[in-house]
Design a protein around this motif. Structure first.
Motif, PDB file in Angstrom:
ATOM      1  N   LEU A   1       3.644   1.615  -8.439  1.00 41.75           N
ATOM      2  CA  LEU A   1       4.869   2.340  -8.406  1.00 41.75           C
ATOM      3  C   LEU A   1       5.232   3.537  -8.126  1.00 41.75           C
ATOM      4  O   LEU A   1       5.728   3.724  -8.138  1.00 41.75           O
ATOM      5  N   GLY A   2       4.646   3.419  -9.972  1.00 34.54           N
ATOM      6  CA  GLY A   2       5.225   5.316 -10.716  1.00 34.54           C
ATOM      7  C   GLY A   2       4.897   6.420  -9.672  1.00 34.54           C
ATOM      8  O   GLY A   2       4.970   7.398  -8.851  1.00 34.54           O
ATOM      9  N   ALA A   3       2.973   5.862  -9.142  1.00 28.72           N
ATOM     10  CA  ALA A   3       3.047   6.985  -8.179  1.00 28.72           C
ATOM     11  C   ALA A   3       3.326   7.499  -7.011  1.00 28.72           C
ATOM     12  O   ALA A   3       3.573   8.266  -6.603  1.00 28.72           O
ATOM     13  N   ALA A   4       4.123   6.165  -6.332  1.00 27.15           N
ATOM     14  CA  ALA A   4       4.664   6.248  -5.175  1.00 27.15           C
ATOM     15  C   ALA A   4       6.067   7.396  -5.236  1.00 27.15           C
ATOM     16  O   ALA A   4       6.259   7.347  -3.947  1.00 27.15           O
ATOM     17  N   ARG A   5       6.991   6.896  -6.655  1.00 27.39           N
ATOM     18  CA  ARG A   5       7.670   7.443  -6.740  1.00 27.39           C
ATOM     19  C   ARG A   5       7.714   8.915  -7.146  1.00 27.39           C
ATOM     20  O   ARG A   5       8.795  10.123  -6.864  1.00 27.39           O
ATOM     21  N   LEU A   6       6.318   9.284  -7.565  1.00 27.59           N
ATOM     22  CA  LEU A   6       6.022  10.783  -7.755  1.00 27.59           C
ATOM     23  C   LEU A   6       5.463  10.905  -6.618  1.00 27.59           C
ATOM     24  O   LEU A   6       5.319  12.300  -6.905  1.00 27.59           O
ATOM     25  N   GLY A   7       5.221  10.222  -5.637  1.00 27.21           N
ATOM     26  CA  GLY A   7       4.007  11.347  -4.667  1.00 27.21           C
ATOM     27  C   GLY A   7       2.776  11.645  -5.508  1.00 27.21           C
ATOM     28  O   GLY A   7       2.178  12.522  -4.757  1.00 27.21           O
ATOM     29  N   LEU A   8       2.098  10.878  -6.192  1.00 30.31           N
ATOM     30  CA  LEU A   8       0.741  11.046  -6.024  1.00 30.31           C
ATOM     31  C   LEU A   8      -0.204  10.188  -5.647  1.00 30.31           C
ATOM     32  O   LEU A   8       0.001   9.644  -4.904  1.00 30.31           O
ATOM     33  N   ALA A   9      -0.859  11.235  -5.600  1.00 29.79           N
ATOM     34  CA  ALA A   9      -2.424  10.747  -4.897  1.00 29.79           C
ATOM     35  C   ALA A   9      -3.026   9.806  -5.320  1.00 29.79           C
ATOM     36  O   ALA A   9      -3.504   9.901  -6.716  1.00 29.79           O
ATOM     37  N   GLY A  10      -4.004   9.018  -4.408  1.00 27.63           N
ATOM     38  CA  GLY A  10      -4.994   8.032  -5.129  1.00 27.63           C
ATOM     39  C   GLY A  10      -4.357   6.560  -5.829  1.00 27.63           C
ATOM     40  O   GLY A  10      -5.000   6.447  -6.480  1.00 27.63           O
ATOM     41  N   GLY A  11      -3.399   7.068  -5.243  1.00 22.25           N
ATOM     42  CA  GLY A  11      -2.396   5.813  -5.740  1.00 22.25           C
ATOM     43  C   GLY A  11      -2.331   5.862  -7.036  1.00 22.25           C
ATOM     44  O   GLY A  11      -2.193   4.550  -8.617  1.00 22.25           O
ATOM     45  N   GLY A  12      -2.550   7.383  -7.864  1.00 22.02           N
ATOM     46  CA  GLY A  12      -1.921   7.469  -8.978  1.00 22.02           C
ATOM     47  C   GLY A  12      -3.097   7.395 -10.789  1.00 22.02           C
ATOM     48  O   GLY A  12      -2.870   7.907 -11.685  1.00 22.02           O
TER      49      GLY A  12
ATOM     50  N   LEU B   1      -6.973  11.195 -15.374  1.00 24.15           N
ATOM     51  CA  LEU B   1      -5.828   9.788 -16.637  1.00 24.15           C
ATOM     52  C   LEU B   1      -4.035  10.868 -16.666  1.00 24.15           C
ATOM     53  O   LEU B   1      -3.603   9.773 -16.480  1.00 24.15           O
ATOM     54  N   ALA B   2      -4.125  12.255 -16.687  1.00 26.43           N
ATOM     55  CA  ALA B   2      -2.658  12.665 -17.193  1.00 26.43           C
ATOM     56  C   ALA B   2      -1.907  11.826 -15.661  1.00 26.43           C
ATOM     57  O   ALA B   2      -1.136  11.870 -15.557  1.00 26.43           O
ATOM     58  N   ASP B   3      -2.969  12.195 -14.015  1.00 27.91           N
ATOM     59  CA  ASP B   3      -1.342  10.986 -13.612  1.00 27.91           C
ATOM     60  C   ASP B   3      -1.368   9.528 -13.093  1.00 27.91           C
ATOM     61  O   ASP B   3       0.146   9.135 -13.381  1.00 27.91           O
ATOM     62  N   ALA B   4      -2.565   8.810 -13.648  1.00 31.78           N
ATOM     63  CA  ALA B   4      -2.471   7.762 -14.146  1.00 31.78           C
ATOM     64  C   ALA B   4      -1.303   7.615 -15.708  1.00 31.78           C
ATOM     65  O   ALA B   4      -0.210   6.332 -14.944  1.00 31.78           O
ATOM     66  N   GLN B   5      -1.288   8.347 -16.489  1.00 32.92           N
ATOM     67  CA  GLN B   5      -0.422   7.782 -17.436  1.00 32.92           C
ATOM     68  C   GLN B   5       1.392   8.946 -16.960  1.00 32.92           C
ATOM     69  O   GLN B   5       2.027   7.500 -17.170  1.00 32.92           O
ATOM     70  N   ALA B   6       1.447   9.722 -16.047  1.00 34.53           N
ATOM     71  CA  ALA B   6       2.926   9.576 -15.592  1.00 34.53           C
ATOM     72  C   ALA B   6       3.413   8.339 -14.719  1.00 34.53           C
ATOM     73  O   ALA B   6       4.670   8.314 -14.810  1.00 34.53           O
ATOM     74  N   ALA B   7       2.454   8.238 -13.819  1.00 35.91           N
ATOM     75  CA  ALA B   7       3.006   7.171 -12.820  1.00 35.91           C
ATOM     76  C   ALA B   7       2.961   5.801 -13.778  1.00 35.91           C
ATOM     77  O   ALA B   7       4.286   5.314 -13.194  1.00 35.91           O
ATOM     78  N   ALA B   8       2.341   5.622 -14.698  1.00 38.53           N
ATOM     79  CA  ALA B   8       2.713   4.253 -16.134  1.00 38.53           C
ATOM     80  C   ALA B   8       4.311   4.615 -16.552  1.00 38.53           C
ATOM     81  O   ALA B   8       4.876   3.473 -16.080  1.00 38.53           O
TER      82      ALA B   8
ATOM     83  N   ARG C   1       1.003  -1.062  -0.004  1.00 39.87           N
ATOM     84  CA  ARG C   1      -0.300  -0.284  -0.626  1.00 39.87           C
ATOM     85  C   ARG C   1       0.873   1.407   0.213  1.00 39.87           C
ATOM     86  O   ARG C   1       0.412   2.251  -0.710  1.00 39.87           O
ATOM     87  N   GLY C   2       2.143   1.172   0.877  1.00 35.08           N
ATOM     88  CA  GLY C   2       2.842   2.408   0.870  1.00 35.08           C
ATOM     89  C   GLY C   2       3.116   2.456  -0.675  1.00 35.08           C
ATOM     90  O   GLY C   2       4.541   3.267  -0.905  1.00 35.08           O
ATOM     91  N   GLY C   3       3.947   2.161  -1.913  1.00 33.97           N
ATOM     92  CA  GLY C   3       3.812   1.636  -2.901  1.00 33.97           C
ATOM     93  C   GLY C   3       5.155   1.067  -3.114  1.00 33.97           C
ATOM     94  O   GLY C   3       5.630   1.503  -4.233  1.00 33.97           O
ATOM     95  N   SER C   4       6.158  -0.226  -2.372  1.00 31.60           N
ATOM     96  CA  SER C   4       7.101  -0.518  -2.083  1.00 31.60           C
ATOM     97  C   SER C   4       6.489  -1.958  -2.716  1.00 31.60           C
ATOM     98  O   SER C   4       5.442  -2.353  -3.050  1.00 31.60           O
ATOM     99  N   MET C   5       7.568  -2.367  -3.679  1.00 31.25           N
ATOM    100  CA  MET C   5       7.406  -3.353  -4.091  1.00 31.25           C
ATOM    101  C   MET C   5       7.328  -5.118  -2.807  1.00 31.25           C
ATOM    102  O   MET C   5       8.178  -4.508  -2.082  1.00 31.25           O
ATOM    103  N   ARG C   6       6.879  -5.703  -3.191  1.00 27.36           N
ATOM    104  CA  ARG C   6       7.183  -7.037  -2.433  1.00 27.36           C
ATOM    105  C   ARG C   6       8.315  -7.854  -3.540  1.00 27.36           C
ATOM    106  O   ARG C   6       7.326  -8.925  -4.108  1.00 27.36           O
TER     107      ARG C   6
END
Length: 377
Positions: free
Chosen positions: A66-77, A81-88, A30-35
């Motif tokens: 994974l990308g949302a955590a690295r970019l600090g995006l809310a809502g899991g990225g 749409l813009a957040d999801a694309q950037a996070a991906a 949940r924190g964005g780190s890989m298992r």
């Protein structure tokens, strides 16, 4: 020999080519780190399958989380749409790198394919993807596939990797799909109900089976749910491919599920030919044709769709586009490639062949949707 039980998923004779789908909630905390330890154990299972003589294709979620955590995006990225694309775009590098590193440690070569909906909806691009996957498998690589979320929009995306996995299985000529999920499988009612029972085998998906499914992802990180998994089972089943849902939260999830005989297996009820497999798996129709009861019966007997049986036309489409055919009650009966534009269909709907030439201004075609370009759903 075909897959008819969980135990056969590890039998090279019954399942020489396995497609394994991994959800976001399994790969990413949940924190964005890989298992990573969990993934390393799963890669061990893939290596064991390869040693048994099975070929494996992986459909892996996780890039957006994974990308949302690295970019600090809310809502899991997934806030927009813009957040999801950037996070991906950020997360896909980390995701592919992890798969490549862990597979290499087992002596296996990873290959990355990023696909959009259009890549599998378009016949030529579908065949290109199929050829690429086949070549990679022949060379001993493990294809790791994800939706290309960096460029996909709401209108041109699968939206979940369950259906993508089923489409990849069709393109790859797979024998079975395993959806690793955060639940044990399909339950006869909401799994939160203490009286809920696991459905271990499904032979054909009907309204009673659909009623068991509930939408949404329990983890909040993924985009799928049980509804999308049933749709994936239908897509796979048209190609004669079995699909299993098993709990992936445990270490070595495939072996654990098989040892406990815990999961749901959807048995295929038919095996369409190559072109109809592609056609039946398409999920982005441009319109809907509604037909009367007599026409619906005729379609079920293998007839083409004639204008005389059409009672409604929805959407705007061109000749050659994909349309879905519905009964007057709204049931999905078939889908296929239409021979007329939407305007032409409206003009000749309900009309017999002798009346159509005057309405069209040219000699009518043999059918609105020919049976050779149509698949029953």
């Amino acid at each position: 020999m075909t897959v008819s039980a969980l135990s056969q998923l590890v039998d090279p004779a019954a399942c020489p080519r396995l497609v394994l789908k991994v959800g976001s909630a399994l790969l990413v905390e949940r924190g964005g780190s890989m298992r990573r330890a969990w993934l390393e154990a799963l890669v061990g299972e893939i290596a064991e399958a390869r040693a048994r003589g099975q070929q494996v294709v992986v459909v892996s979620s996780g890039a957006i989380a994974l990308g949302a955590a690295r970019l600090g995006l809310a809502g899991g990225g997934r806030a927009n749409l813009a957040d999801a694309q950037a996070a991906a775009a950020v997360g896909q590098i980390a995701l592919a790198g992890a798969w490549a590193e862990l597979l290499e440690a087992r002596g296996l070569v990873a290959a990355q394919l990023l696909l959009t909906l259009d890549d599998l909806e378009d016949r030529r691009r579908y065949l290109n993807a199929s050829s690429t996957i086949a070549r990679l498998l022949d060379q001993g690589a493990v294809p790791v596939i994800n939706e290309n979320d960096s460029v996909a929009t709401a209108e041109i995306r699968f939206g979940d990797n369950d259906r993508l996995a089923a489409r990849v299985a069709q393109a790859a000529g797979g024998d079975a799909v395993v959806l690793l999920s955060d639940v044990d499988g399909l339950f006869d009612r909401d799994p939160k109900d203490p009286a809920a029972e696991l459905v271990r085998e499904v032979q054909g998906i009907d309204e009673a089976v659909r009623a068991m499914a509930t939408g949404g992802s329990g983890s909040g990180m993924g985009s799928g749910g049980m509804v999308s998994k049933l749709e994936a089972a239908e897509i796979a089943g048209r190609a004669g491919i079995a699909l299993a849902i098993v709990n992936g939260t445990r270490e070595r999830p495939l072996a654990t599920a098989i040892d406990a005989d815990s999961g749901t297996v959807f048995l295929p009820q038919r095996r369409d030919g190559g072109r109809k497999v592609w056609l039946g798996g398409r999920i982005a129709p441009a319109g809907v044709l509604t037909v009367d009861a007599g026409c619906a019966d005729a379609l079920g007997s293998g007839s083409s769709l004639l204008a005389a049986g059409v009672v409604g036309v929805d959407g705007e489409f061109a000749r050659g586009d994909l349309v879905t055919i519905h009964s007057a009650k709204g049931d999905r009966l078939a889908q296929g490639l239409v021979e007329y534009t939407a305007a032409e269909c409206r003009a000749i709907a309900g009309r017999k062949a002798g009346e159509q030439a005057a309405l069209l201004g040219y000699a009518p075609r043999a059918a609105v949707v020919h049976r050779d370009h149509m698949v029953l759903l």
